[in-house]
Design a protein around this motif. Structure first.
Motif, PDB file in Angstrom:
ATOM      1  N   LEU A  63       0.838  -1.198   0.000  1.00  0.00           N
ATOM      2  CA  LEU A  63       0.000   0.000   0.000  1.00  0.00           C
ATOM      3  C   LEU A  63       0.872   1.247   0.000  1.00  0.00           C
ATOM      4  O   LEU A  63       1.849   1.321   0.748  1.00  0.00           O
ATOM      5  N   SER A  64       0.525   2.221  -0.847  1.00  0.00           N
ATOM      6  CA  SER A  64       1.209   3.517  -0.797  1.00  0.00           C
ATOM      7  C   SER A  64       0.413   4.393   0.153  1.00  0.00           C
ATOM      8  O   SER A  64      -0.782   4.598  -0.047  1.00  0.00           O
ATOM      9  N   THR A  65       1.078   4.909   1.184  1.00  0.00           N
ATOM     10  CA  THR A  65       0.368   5.724   2.172  1.00  0.00           C
ATOM     11  C   THR A  65       1.105   7.053   2.321  1.00  0.00           C
ATOM     12  O   THR A  65       2.247   7.182   1.884  1.00  0.00           O
ATOM     13  N   HIS A  66       0.432   8.023   2.928  1.00  0.00           N
ATOM     14  CA  HIS A  66       1.193   9.240   3.219  1.00  0.00           C
ATOM     15  C   HIS A  66       1.397   9.391   4.721  1.00  0.00           C
ATOM     16  O   HIS A  66       0.514   9.108   5.528  1.00  0.00           O
ATOM     17  N   GLN A  95      -7.999   1.813  -5.709  1.00  0.00           N
ATOM     18  CA  GLN A  95      -7.682   1.785  -7.139  1.00  0.00           C
ATOM     19  C   GLN A  95      -8.280   2.985  -7.873  1.00  0.00           C
ATOM     20  O   GLN A  95      -7.750   3.415  -8.893  1.00  0.00           O
ATOM     21  N   THR A  96      -9.351   3.535  -7.326  1.00  0.00           N
ATOM     22  CA  THR A  96      -9.953   4.729  -7.929  1.00  0.00           C
ATOM     23  C   THR A  96      -8.920   5.858  -7.998  1.00  0.00           C
ATOM     24  O   THR A  96      -8.812   6.558  -9.006  1.00  0.00           O
ATOM     25  N   GLY A  97      -8.149   6.004  -6.923  1.00  0.00           N
ATOM     26  CA  GLY A  97      -7.121   7.039  -6.879  1.00  0.00           C
ATOM     27  C   GLY A  97      -6.112   6.876  -8.004  1.00  0.00           C
ATOM     28  O   GLY A  97      -5.609   7.860  -8.560  1.00  0.00           O
ATOM     29  N   ARG A  98      -5.829   5.626  -8.359  1.00  0.00           N
ATOM     30  CA  ARG A  98      -4.900   5.373  -9.463  1.00  0.00           C
ATOM     31  C   ARG A  98      -5.521   5.755 -10.805  1.00  0.00           C
ATOM     32  O   ARG A  98      -4.864   6.359 -11.644  1.00  0.00           O
ATOM     33  N   HIS A  99      -6.792   5.402 -10.987  1.00  0.00           N
ATOM     34  CA  HIS A  99      -7.437   5.729 -12.270  1.00  0.00           C
ATOM     35  C   HIS A  99      -7.483   7.244 -12.472  1.00  0.00           C
ATOM     36  O   HIS A  99      -7.179   7.742 -13.551  1.00  0.00           O
ATOM     37  N   VAL A 100      -7.844   7.965 -11.402  1.00  0.00           N
ATOM     38  CA  VAL A 100      -7.908   9.425 -11.488  1.00  0.00           C
ATOM     39  C   VAL A 100      -6.521   9.990 -11.804  1.00  0.00           C
ATOM     40  O   VAL A 100      -6.358  10.836 -12.701  1.00  0.00           O
ATOM     41  N   ARG A 101      -5.504   9.503 -11.091  1.00  0.00           N
ATOM     42  CA  ARG A 101      -4.136   9.974 -11.316  1.00  0.00           C
ATOM     43  C   ARG A 101      -3.696   9.685 -12.763  1.00  0.00           C
ATOM     44  O   ARG A 101      -3.088  10.526 -13.432  1.00  0.00           O
ATOM     45  N   ASN A 102      -4.026   8.489 -13.257  1.00  0.00           N
ATOM     46  CA  ASN A 102      -3.606   8.120 -14.611  1.00  0.00           C
ATOM     47  C   ASN A 102      -4.199   9.058 -15.668  1.00  0.00           C
ATOM     48  O   ASN A 102      -3.518   9.449 -16.607  1.00  0.00           O
ATOM     49  N   PRO A 164       0.406  13.964  -8.256  1.00  0.00           N
ATOM     50  CA  PRO A 164       0.190  13.215  -7.018  1.00  0.00           C
ATOM     51  C   PRO A 164      -1.096  12.395  -7.094  1.00  0.00           C
ATOM     52  O   PRO A 164      -1.976  12.667  -7.899  1.00  0.00           O
ATOM     53  N   ARG A 165      -1.143  11.393  -6.277  1.00  0.00           N
ATOM     54  CA  ARG A 165      -2.288  10.482  -6.271  1.00  0.00           C
ATOM     55  C   ARG A 165      -2.877  10.508  -4.870  1.00  0.00           C
ATOM     56  O   ARG A 165      -2.157  10.670  -3.895  1.00  0.00           O
TER      57      ARG A 165
END
Ligand code: AMP
Ligand code: ZN
Ligand code: FE
Ligand code: FE
Length: 279
Positions: A63-66, A95-102, A164-165
């Motif tokens: 998991l990528s976390t901040h 995974q939504t965060g990845r789609h938006v970032r992409n 950023p994601r």
């Protein structure tokens, strides 16, 4: 020998779950954890294909976390029981965060004059395109000489096209892992800082928040660094994990099990120690 940190085509690795199992079998791995970014899909497939191999397959996820303004990777292992449905659906939500970032990343690259589309990126990955797939496309189209150059010039956090994601807070991820009876391990601490004092402070604070283990052994750790992380594990009563972070051709210098230039050879006792920590 075991390897507790690997990626498949379900995230940004180049080998399918079956190809990873076959390779693990070929090199004689006793245990393999699949730790794809933000998905259990690679593990789920491998679990159904793990017949005839003498490999103990471990369920995991990266998991990528901040954490205090930095991006920190956290490994979650489900050693004695599978992740709860609640945890799985939370991971799917990430995974939504990845789609938006992409979408944003492709728009940014196009605005810089690169002739690239999301469709082309998707063709290079299977499920969840990550930055390594964008890097491959930039290389394929002649905009960068290598994956590394694509990151350095365009995709890295400090590079021109970085987007950023949305990432969950470290604290939230830790809480959810604990709630789901998983075991959390701080992935490749070397990427957080090279300053020992700072790492010690961060690891101590993370321990207070519920961190259970630290990835002492990793392809990017020198023997000196591994020994320092091992001393932190002792001092803060953290379990020890280790793995190559194998991505196949996406990171050709890293070998399954043995890491970078044979710098890894993890014994089965590491997994036994994690099991006793869980029980
Ligand atoms: P993503 O999760 O899509 O943001 O992509 C992160 C992945 O890109 C990491 O797991 C690494 O495999 C790779 N990566 C990130 N930064 C770099 C870098 N500076 N050089 C090479 N690969 C990188
Ligand atoms: Zn990766
Ligand atoms: Fe990572
Ligand atoms: Fe990884």
């Amino acid at each position: 020998m075991i390897d507790l940190h690997t990626h498949t085509t379900e995230s940004d690795g180049s080998r399918s779950p079956l190809e990873l199992l076959q390779l693990a079998n070929h090199i004689g791995l006793e245990a393999l954890a699949i730790t794809d970014h933000d998905t259990f899909s690679g593990y789920d497939q491998a679990k159904n294909l793990n017949h005839g191999f003498h490999i103990e397959l471990i369920c995991g996820v990266e998991l990528s976390t901040h954490y205090n303004g930095r991006s920190v990777h956290l490994l979650a292992y489900f050693i004695s029981e599978p992740p709860t449905l609640k945890f799985r659906s939370w991971v799917e939500g990430l995974q939504t965060g990845r789609h938006v970032r992409n979408e944003k990343l492709i728009a940014k690259l196009r605005s810089m004059g690169f002739d690239v589309t999301l469709k082309e990126v998707a063709r290079l990955g299977k499920k969840l395109p990550g930055r390594p797939h964008f890097a491959s496309l930039l290389v394929e189209k002649g905009y960068a000489a290598s994956i590394q150059e694509a990151f350095d010039k365009y995709l890295d956090e400090n590079a021109t096209c970085f987007v950023p994601r949305d990432e969950p807070a470290f604290e939230e991820a830790i809480e959810r892992i604990i709630e789901s009876k998983g075991l959390s391990s701080l992935a490749h601490p070397i990427r957080i800082s090279r300053a020992h004092g700072m790492i010690e402070e961060i690891v101590g604070a993370m321990r207070m928040k519920g961190l259970q283990a630290i990835e002492v052994f990793h392809s990017d750790h020198s023997p000196e660094e591994a020994s320092f992380y091992n001393s932190l594990a002792q001092r803060y009563s953290l379990a020890v994990t280790g793995g190559s972070d194998f991505h196949g051709n996406a990171k050709p210098h890293i070998a399954l099990g043995t890491g970078r230039q044979n710098n890894l050879n993890l014994s089965f006792s590491i997994l036994e120690q994690l099991k006793s920590k869980r029980d």
